[in-house]
Design a protein around this motif. Structure first.
Motif, short mmCIF file in Angstrom:
data_model
loop_
_atom_site.label_atom_id
_atom_site.label_comp_id
_atom_site.label_asym_id
_atom_site.label_seq_id
_atom_site.Cartn_x
_atom_site.Cartn_y
_atom_site.Cartn_z
N LEU A 99 -72.99 22.29 90.78
CA LEU A 99 -72.28 21.48 89.62
C LEU A 99 -73.51 20.01 89.58
N ASP A 100 -74.08 20.04 87.90
CA ASP A 100 -74.51 19.05 88.20
C ASP A 100 -74.56 17.84 87.81
N SER A 101 -74.76 16.64 89.00
CA SER A 101 -74.68 15.74 89.02
C SER A 101 -74.89 14.31 87.85
N ALA A 102 -75.81 14.73 86.87
CA ALA A 102 -75.61 13.93 85.64
C ALA A 102 -74.95 14.08 85.21
N VAL A 154 -52.30 21.47 80.39
CA VAL A 154 -52.79 19.91 80.78
C VAL A 154 -53.96 20.28 82.25
N ALA A 155 -54.51 20.99 82.37
CA ALA A 155 -54.96 20.56 84.32
C ALA A 155 -56.12 19.56 84.24
N PRO A 156 -56.24 19.07 85.72
CA PRO A 156 -56.84 18.69 86.56
C PRO A 156 -58.30 18.71 85.73
N ARG A 157 -58.52 17.06 86.03
CA ARG A 157 -59.92 17.53 85.83
C ARG A 157 -60.94 15.89 86.23
N VAL A 158 -62.39 15.84 87.04
CA VAL A 158 -63.23 14.90 87.01
C VAL A 158 -64.39 15.27 86.01
N ALA A 159 -65.27 14.17 85.95
CA ALA A 159 -66.34 14.33 85.06
C ALA A 159 -67.34 13.07 86.52
N VAL A 160 -68.56 13.89 86.17
CA VAL A 160 -69.51 13.01 87.48
C VAL A 160 -70.77 13.17 86.54
N ALA A 161 -71.15 11.38 86.62
CA ALA A 161 -72.25 11.47 85.78
C ALA A 161 -73.01 10.03 87.71
N GLY A 162 -74.16 10.22 86.98
CA GLY A 162 -75.71 9.57 87.61
C GLY A 162 -76.39 10.21 88.56
N GLY A 163 -76.60 11.69 88.02
CA GLY A 163 -78.06 12.59 88.36
C GLY A 163 -78.03 12.23 90.22
N ARG A 164 -77.25 12.44 91.98
CA ARG A 164 -77.68 11.89 92.27
C ARG A 164 -77.35 13.36 92.89
N PRO A 165 -78.13 14.23 93.70
CA PRO A 165 -77.23 15.32 94.68
C PRO A 165 -76.81 15.04 95.65
N ALA A 196 -79.13 17.63 91.70
CA ALA A 196 -79.61 16.85 90.62
C ALA A 196 -80.66 17.71 90.25
N GLY A 197 -80.99 17.60 88.58
CA GLY A 197 -82.22 18.04 87.40
C GLY A 197 -82.25 19.25 87.05
N GLY A 198 -81.43 19.18 86.22
CA GLY A 198 -80.79 20.66 85.65
C GLY A 198 -80.28 21.33 87.25
#
Length: 215
Positions: A99-102, A154-165, A196-198
């Motif tokens: 999953l994209d970490s950014a 509605v399904a449980p969802r989490v969002a990730v941001a920060g860009g760290r692998p 990270a990095g796409g």
């Protein structure tokens, strides 16, 4: 003098068996018979209402009431004092793709068996267990991670941001009951790799199927 040795009887040779435990302290068959007799008395009352119930009818009614009260008490205790999650086996759901970490979103589907629902008042909850330091992981749904309060569809969802692998771990405590039947408790862990990095997908989905089968 000759000594006469008596052979132990079969009863003495056979090991003693511990008494079987019965739900709520009352034998299942005995409570069921009492409940059926009490129900029959209600559906087909005596033609002379003034006549008092016999000793067996009164005994059946007391036993049925005691069984219902004790079972209700144990059900209440099970919800108020659930066993610790560490004492239960954990079902692992591992995602094969990163999953994209950014800017990534992870949908965590939970499927209950047919005719089952979340146990009212039980701590069915979604929580973030671990994530790379510096990454921000937010539970988008349900609010506060409360699975029971989740709206239908509605399904449980989490969002990730920060860009760290690194590794992301999300836990789910799932308490569910059959309609008018038995209740169960399952612990699940979703494991995802953050890239990270796409190098990861912007969104992924995972499915956990809660079952009644004993593990």
């Amino acid at each position: 003098h000759a000594m006469c040795l008596r052979r132990p009887s079969r009863a003495a040779q056979a090991p003693r068996q511990a008494p079987r435990a019965t739900p709520c302290g009352i034998g299942v068959a005995r409570a069921a018979r009492a409940a059926r007799r009490a129900a029959a008395q209600q559906q087909h009352p005596h033609p002379h209402p003034q006549q008092q119930r016999g000793p067996q009818q009164r005994k059946d009614a007391r036993l049925a009431r005691a069984a219902a009260a004790l079972c209700a008490s144990f059900a209440t205790l099970a919800v108020a004092h659930p066993p610790p999650a560490s004492a239960l086996p954990v079902d692992s759901v591992r995602l094969a793709q990163a999953l994209d970490s950014a800017d990534g979103t992870l949908t965590l589907n939970i499927a209950l068996p047919d005719s089952f629902h979340y146990t009212p008042g039980a701590p069915s909850r979604l929580r973030v267990l671990s994530a790379p330091e510096g990454d921000d992981v937010t539970i988008l749904a349900p609010e506060g991670g409360d699975l029971e309060a989740m709206a239908p569809g509605v399904a449980p969802r989490v969002a990730v941001a920060g860009g760290r692998p690194g590794a992301l771990t999300v836990g789910a405590s799932v308490y569910f009951c059959a309609d008018g039947g038995a209740c169960y408790h399952r612990e699940a862990v979703y494991e995802a790799t953050l890239a990270a990095g796409g190098g990861g997908a912007p969104s992924l989905e995972a499915l956990y199927e809660a079952t009644t089968a004993r593990r």
